[in-house]
Scaffold this active site. Structure first.
Site, PDB file in Angstrom:
ATOM      1  N   ASN A  44       6.446   1.139  -5.436  1.00  0.00           N
ATOM      2  CA  ASN A  44       6.583   1.812  -4.156  1.00  0.00           C
ATOM      3  C   ASN A  44       8.024   1.692  -3.667  1.00  0.00           C
ATOM      4  OD1 ASN A  44       5.944  -0.981  -3.772  1.00  0.00           O
ATOM      5  ND2 ASN A  44       5.255  -0.612  -1.682  1.00  0.00           N
ATOM      6  N   GLU A  46       9.928   2.337  -0.149  1.00  0.00           N
ATOM      7  CA  GLU A  46       9.815   2.667   1.271  1.00  0.00           C
ATOM      8  C   GLU A  46      11.139   3.196   1.814  1.00  0.00           C
ATOM      9  OE1 GLU A  46       6.256  -0.505   2.251  1.00  0.00           O
ATOM     10  OE2 GLU A  46       8.234  -0.874   3.112  1.00  0.00           O
ATOM     11  N   CYS A  55       4.633   6.131  -3.106  1.00  0.00           N
ATOM     12  CA  CYS A  55       3.745   5.130  -3.698  1.00  0.00           C
ATOM     13  C   CYS A  55       4.120   4.848  -5.157  1.00  0.00           C
ATOM     14  CB  CYS A  55       2.311   5.632  -3.674  1.00  0.00           C
ATOM     15  SG  CYS A  55       1.593   5.817  -2.034  1.00  0.00           S
ATOM     16  N   GLU A  57       2.093   4.661  -7.732  1.00  0.00           N
ATOM     17  CA  GLU A  57       1.383   5.567  -8.638  1.00  0.00           C
ATOM     18  C   GLU A  57       2.112   6.908  -8.714  1.00  0.00           C
ATOM     19  OE1 GLU A  57       0.254   3.903  -6.006  1.00  0.00           O
ATOM     20  OE2 GLU A  57      -1.899   3.506  -6.148  1.00  0.00           O
ATOM     21  N   CYS A  88      -4.307   4.950  -2.895  1.00  0.00           N
ATOM     22  CA  CYS A  88      -4.589   5.632  -1.624  1.00  0.00           C
ATOM     23  C   CYS A  88      -5.178   7.011  -1.922  1.00  0.00           C
ATOM     24  CB  CYS A  88      -3.322   5.734  -0.777  1.00  0.00           C
ATOM     25  SG  CYS A  88      -2.131   6.970  -1.345  1.00  0.00           S
ATOM     26  N   CYS A  91      -2.839   9.404  -3.669  1.00  0.00           N
ATOM     27  CA  CYS A  91      -2.600   9.047  -5.081  1.00  0.00           C
ATOM     28  C   CYS A  91      -3.832   9.308  -5.935  1.00  0.00           C
ATOM     29  CB  CYS A  91      -2.126   7.606  -5.203  1.00  0.00           C
ATOM     30  SG  CYS A  91      -0.382   7.434  -4.764  1.00  0.00           S
TER      31      CYS A  91
HETATM   32 ZN   LIG Z   1      -0.555   6.235  -2.804  1.00  0.00          ZN
END
Ligand SMILES: [Zn+2]
Length: 135
Positions: A44, A46, A55, A57, A88, A91
């Site tokens: 990830n 940010e 993310c 993934e 999530c 994803c």
């Molecule tokens: Zn995600």
């Protein structure tokens, strides 16, 4: 953990250790084995403008697509969490795009505790191509 899953675990752990998560303090790593037998990984990343973050993934899938591979045989996601995290919703949809019903989704913590899923278990009614058809 079989040899493939162990290799994915090591790659995802490496990505996890490079995650850029200064705001959430929640690092995530992901690693993919494509159906062509190639490995990809991501973490990830940010951003101070929170919605700009991406993310693990998502970034692993981007690396796979950039190399020319299109199909995920197995994806492993790792985070430092007692309760195993799952991808999530966004994803799950991203994984669904490049998966088959046989694609393995392995969720792990740093201790190696794992749980495996199929995309249909995580996203049973995800958006699909047939829903774009208008006839
Ligand atoms: Zn995600």
């Amino acid at each position: 953990m079989n040899t493939t899953t162990n290799k994915l675990f090591q790659l995802a752990l490496q990505a996890y250790n490079n995650a850029y998560a200064p705001y959430s303090q929640f690092s995530v790593g992901a690693a993919i084995l494509s159906t062509n037998g190639n490995y990809f990984y991501g973490c990830n990343v940010e951003n101070i403008s929170y919605p700009c973050g991406s993310c693990a993934e998502q970034n692993a899938i981007s690396a796979m697509i950039a190399s020319g591979d299109m199909n995920i045989a197995e994806i492993l996601i790792i985070a430092d969490s007692c309760e195993l995290i799952t991808p999530c919703g966004a994803c799950c949809q991203r994984i669904k795009e490049f998966s088959t019903p046989n694609t393995i989704i392995t969720c792990c913590n740093l201790q190696g505790t794992q749980q495996q899923y199929t995309i249909n278990q995580l996203l049973p009614n995800g958006f699909a191509l047939k829903e774009l058809k208008h006839d």
